[in-house]
Design an enzyme around this catalytic site. Structure first.
Site, PDB file in Angstrom:
ATOM      1  N   LYS A 105    -103.379   1.350 -61.228  1.00 52.85           N
ATOM      2  CA  LYS A 105    -104.189   2.288 -60.444  1.00 52.85           C
ATOM      3  C   LYS A 105    -104.764   3.383 -61.339  1.00 52.85           C
ATOM      4  CE  LYS A 105    -104.535   6.313 -58.065  1.00 52.85           C
ATOM      5  NZ  LYS A 105    -104.171   7.686 -58.455  1.00 52.85           N
ATOM      6  N   ASP A 123    -104.920   2.350 -54.371  1.00 49.94           N
ATOM      7  CA  ASP A 123    -103.785   3.252 -54.216  1.00 49.94           C
ATOM      8  C   ASP A 123    -103.226   3.060 -52.812  1.00 49.94           C
ATOM      9  OD1 ASP A 123    -105.519   4.450 -52.469  1.00 49.94           O
ATOM     10  OD2 ASP A 123    -106.181   5.915 -53.928  1.00 49.94           O
TER      11      ASP A 123
END
Length: 211
Positions: A105, A123
């Site tokens: 991420k 996320d």
DNA sequence: ATCCCGAGGG
DNA sequence: CCCTCTGGAT
């Protein structure tokens, strides 16, 4: 919807963005932005993190939570950047992910916002919304990323990520989603008694404000 | 699956 | 008082 969605972390270089993103784990951007001006002034380069006094660094980033783990990662990050990348932040996913405290991420955030490389930032928000929209049933972020990659062209990935995150933060909350205030409710498979089939999910891609 | 960790909201 | 907040490493 959200035409100006952008990264809300304050930064002026790839290194600053990388550090800010590491600090943003389980923490609001506001609190990250509150500590980074002092942090960036104190540690302008990768070498400065590598040589940082542990206790001093911990104190500076304390409000962002997980401060001991994050401080250790930042020192290790500075050391790795100096040892393997000439003190510069690498612009490739595999290199970024190999750094301490940098997962997929975080790496995608840096690629998308500092290097202009299309990146899907899955996320907690993106994953939750993608599932509510019927775009995927996967919980594994990498599988979500691939599913979204099949639905949207690369040039949409970075902006789409920001819009999903904005929407997740402001409207489509984890616990009590504000469906009454949601512009997507009429297309959303998860709203009320609405359709939950795949066709509804596709409509959200084609007609929804995210397209 | 669990830990790291503080701050703010309901 | 409980929950959540743009995760990552073990």
């Amino acid at each position: 919807m959200y035409p100006n969605a952008h990264c809300e972390l304050d930064f002026t270089s790839p290194l600053e963005l990388l550090v800010a993103t590491i600090l943003s784990a389980q923490c609001t951007d506001r609190r990250v932005n509150a500590v980074t001006p002092t942090l960036f002034a104190r540690y302008p380069a990768a070498a400065d993190y590598a040589a940082a006094d542990r206790a001093e660094l911990e104190e500076l980033i304390r409000p962002t939570g997980f401060f001991r783990a994050k401080a250790g990662n930042l020192i290790g990050l500075g050391q790795e950047l100096c040892a393997r990348f000439g003190g510069e932040v690498p612009g490739r996913l595999a290199d970024l992910v190999s750094l301490p405290g940098v997962g997929r991420k975080t790496a995608n955030v840096v690629l998308g916002n500092a290097f202009g490389v299309p990146g899907i930032t899955v996320d907690t928000h993106f994953g939750r919304l993608a599932r509510r929209f019927g775009w995927t049933r996967a919980s594994d972020p990498v599988k979500v990323e691939h599913a979204i990659g099949d639905l949207f062209p690369p040039e949409d990935w970075t902006l789409l990520s920001h819009r999903m995150i904005w929407h997740g933060r402001r409207v489509c909350h984890a616990r009590r989603p504000a469906c009454g205030a949601c512009d997507l409710a009429r297309w959303c498979p998860s709203y009320g008694e609405g359709p939950t089939d795949e066709a509804a999910a596709r409509k959200l891609v084609r007609n929804g404000p995210f397209s």
